[in-house]
Scaffold this active site. Structure first.
Site, PDB file in Angstrom:
ATOM      1  N   LYS A   1      14.525  67.066  35.253  1.00  0.00           N
ATOM      2  CA  LYS A   1      14.054  67.203  36.635  1.00  0.00           C
ATOM      3  C   LYS A   1      13.918  65.818  37.280  1.00  0.00           C
ATOM      4  O   LYS A   1      13.819  64.807  36.567  1.00  0.00           O
ATOM      5  CB  LYS A   1      12.718  67.947  36.662  1.00  0.00           C
ATOM      6  CG  LYS A   1      11.582  67.226  35.952  1.00  0.00           C
ATOM      7  CD  LYS A   1      10.401  68.147  35.724  1.00  0.00           C
ATOM      8  CE  LYS A   1       9.301  67.420  34.994  1.00  0.00           C
ATOM      9  NZ  LYS A   1       8.331  68.337  34.399  1.00  0.00           N
TER      10      LYS A   1
ATOM     11  N   TYR B   1       1.304  38.991  53.342  1.00  0.00           N
ATOM     12  CA  TYR B   1       0.488  39.698  54.329  1.00  0.00           C
ATOM     13  C   TYR B   1      -1.000  39.638  53.989  1.00  0.00           C
ATOM     14  O   TYR B   1      -1.381  39.730  52.831  1.00  0.00           O
ATOM     15  CB  TYR B   1       0.896  41.174  54.383  1.00  0.00           C
ATOM     16  CG  TYR B   1       2.148  41.436  55.169  1.00  0.00           C
ATOM     17  CD1 TYR B   1       2.254  41.073  56.520  1.00  0.00           C
ATOM     18  CD2 TYR B   1       3.238  42.048  54.570  1.00  0.00           C
ATOM     19  CE1 TYR B   1       3.419  41.324  57.236  1.00  0.00           C
ATOM     20  CE2 TYR B   1       4.404  42.312  55.277  1.00  0.00           C
ATOM     21  CZ  TYR B   1       4.489  41.943  56.612  1.00  0.00           C
ATOM     22  OH  TYR B   1       5.632  42.192  57.317  1.00  0.00           O
TER      23      TYR B   1
END
Ligand SMILES: *Cc1c(COP(=O)(O)O)cnc(C)c1O
Length: 629
Positions: free
Chosen positions: A41, A264
């Site tokens: 999956k 940042y």
């Protein structure tokens, strides 16, 4: 394992040998009588479902497990015929896809079962299904009381065949007591309802290693097969090697004085003069934002700390103590022993499962087997499913071209879907095509009145597949035909039937890739001549786009009144020209082109006739030009 030096912004290496070794180690726990379902999956936890499924099936997996119909459908398109289980509950709206792709849905509720049965009856087919018991995980599945009703309801539905019955552990890696109780509950419910199904299964990979689920014949293998430990205690029980490595390349080097900040919000301040590297990977590439100021990368063998916030597209690492670092150096972000996904995820309290699934969103995947690069997956990671590719520009172009040609959008869609399918899956993972295909043929006097001396020069750009390629020369069309299917053959020449094949009649005067003169080796094979062109330096170029130049010298019978050039591959921009001696009568040319433009430009100069398309135009295989005189 770096077989060739890749220098991309980021890429993922998948070590299929490690995956195979992990499976073998897990199979030792399963024993002779048990079997396993390989869970693929989420694109095999980010490793690529197709390659993982291929290896798992070769190691004896009885089935594949996916999360939804789309994942199952993709595997079907890729050609897998084995049972595919959808582990999560499906939606009623997904029933048509489930049935069309012959997937086994998991049922937890009678209403869905009836709807599925009805859909089967409308189609006149039967469907194989799994039933799921919730034995304590309390996510999907039917609770113990409901399970009896579900079992009885499904047994009454004539179109549904219960192939498998399963349950799932909630904490198999960490809570043996609870897990044991779940297993007992599962067995008791099976017994109580007299459940019979060919496949009964419970254990996931952690459970297997902890000796759980042994009372059932099958287990479902996921995370451990990808080389990830889910609990520190497992290291003593089984040796696992990470299958995925996530890498990048140093893109800039900087130096800042003590006191300056990085990134940042200025979350990191230099305590000393600091040398650092900018890595072109950020959270948009799947490098988790929570690794800001906490992550570590490996650079030339040194572990370097992530400094400042991880940005969308970049991160910075401190290399003050890392020794010599240069722009272009390889950076390992995840996957080596020192940077296991589970350890990196633990740094920020995350999940290794999640990290594997998210990493490398902008990265190309490279698969290695037997220490060789065996294949690669495209950059975008969006594998092709028919309804899912219109965003690809190439597909749009092809579809538009075909629609125009067959005068029907519907037909165009159908045909182009089929073409893409062949290109993507029956042949290649990626579309391989030639760019700027140039072919020039010049006839001149050969000194023998029966033949022209034909000098051809061919050049194009294409991704190099192997460290060699073949040039083939045959003297019958049937013999030549076999070479059209061979991907290593880059040039084919059809000789006159009267010819005895020999290097006098056909020879390569020069073969170059990126200007490197290749070594050539002649073989005779049946009625054909094969010239293998190779050079040790090509190994480094495999996977990258290279410039091919192939020059040949050959004899062409004067008795023939035509000369054909075929385009046998998808090609982006074509120029074919034919230069002939004064003595030849007027030459005409008939282009037969399929693609964006059916009518390429034909221009006639003095003793040369040229057929060309614009540089950016697609030309399909089965195009060509016939020069007649
Ligand atoms: C994902 C999944 C697995 C695989 O579990 P791992 O912990 O990765 O081994 C097994 N069974 C079900 C139902 C799953 O959804």
């Amino acid at each position: 394992m770096a077989v060739k030096a890749i220098r991309e912004r980021s890429w993922v290496e998948i070590d299929l040998d490690a995956f195979r070794a992990n499976l073998k180690a897990l199979k030792a726990f399963i024993g002779k009588d048990g079997g396993f379902i390989q869970i693929v999956k989420a694109d095999a936890y980010g490793h690529g479902a197709r390659e993982i499924a291929r290896i798992a099936l070769s190691e004896g997996a009885v089935a594949l497990g996916v999360a939804n119909p789309e994942e199952g459908k993709l595997l079907r398109i890729q050609g897998f015929k084995e049972p595919i289980l959808i582990l999560s509950p499906s939606l009623p709206s997904e029933i048509p896809d489930i049935l069309a792709s012959d997937l086994w849905p998991t049922l937890s509720d009678p209403a869905f079962a009836r709807e599925l049965d009805q859909a089967c009856s409308e189609r006149g087919i039967k469907a194989k299904v799994s039933l799921k018991l919730d034995s304590g995980m309390h996510r999907s599945g039917a609770l113990a009381d409901e399970f009896g009703k579900l079992w009885k309801a499904v047994k009454k539905l004539p179109r549904l065949e219960v192939q498998s019955v399963f349950s799932h552990f909630a904490a198999s890696e960490s809570d043996p007591g609870f897990s044991q109780a779940q297993e007992e509950e599962f067995l008791a419910i099976l017994k109580k309802n007299k459940v019979e199904a060919p496949w009964l299964h419970l254990a996931n990979s952690s459970a297997l290693v902890n000796g759980l689920g042994k009372s059932l014949p099958l287990c479902r293998l996921g995370i451990l097969s990808y080389g990830i430990y889910t609990h520190p205690g497992q290291k003593d029980k089984i040796a696992l090697k990470p299958v995925m490595t996530f890498k990048s390349t140093v893109s800039q080097l900087k130096e800042i004085p003590a006191g300056a900040s990085v990134g940042y919000n200025r979350s990191w301040k230099a305590a000393r003069d600091t040398l650092y590297a900018v890595i072109p990977v950020g959270y948009a590439d799947g490098y988790d934002f929570l690794l800001s100021n906490r992550g570590t990368v490996s650079l030339n063998g040194s572990l370097c700390s992530v400094i400042g916030r991880v940005s969308m597209d970049m991160l910075c690492v401190d290399i003050t103590d890392a020794g010599k670092v240069e722009i272009g150096d390889e950076v390992v972000l995840l996957g080596v022993e020192a940077l296991r996904a589970e350890d990196l995820a633990a740094v920020y309290g995350g999940s290794a499962y999640e990290l594997l699934c998210q990493v490398g969103r902008r990265a190309k995947r490279y698969y290695y087997e037997g220490r060789r690069l065996v294949t690669s997956a495209p950059l975008s990671r969006r594998e092709f499913v028919s309804s899912d590719y219109p965003d690809s520009k190439l597909s749009q172009i092809i579809q538009a071209a075909i629609s125009q040609r067959v005068n029907s959008e519907e037909m165009g869609e159908l045909i182009s879907r089929e073409i893409l399918r062949v290109f993507f899956y029956n042949k290649d993972r990626e579309i391989l095509y030639r760019k700027d295909f140039r072919h020039h043929i010049r006839f001149s006097d050969s000194g023998d009145s029966r033949f022209w001396r034909a000098k051809t020069t061919l050049s194009f750009t294409k991704t190099l597949q192997n460290g060699f390629f073949t040039v083939a020369c045959a003297n019958s069309e049937a013999a030549l035909k076999s070479y059209f299917k061979r991907r290593d053959v880059e040039y084919r020449w059809l000789m006159d039937t009267n010819f005895e094949l020999s290097p006098e009649a056909f020879s390569l005067s020069s073969v170059r890739i990126n200007g490197i003169e290749l070594e050539t080796k002649l073989h005779f094979r049946n009625t054909c001549m094969e010239i293998r062109c190779s050079h040790p330096a090509l190994k480094e170029l495999v996977g990258s786009e290279v410039f091919y130049e192939i020059d040949t010298l050959t004899l062409y019978p004067r008795s023939s009144h035509q000369l054909s050039v075929f385009i046998t591959e998808l090609t982006h921009g074509v120029k074919i020209s034919f230069s002939y001696p004064e003595a030849l009568p007027p030459v005409e040319c008939v282009p037969v082109f399929a693609g964006q433009n059916k009518y390429p430009r034909v221009s006639a100069g003095k003793n040369t006739i040229t057929v060309s398309t614009k540089a950016g135009e697609w030309v399909f295989p089965q195009s060509g030009v016939v020069f007649a005189y």
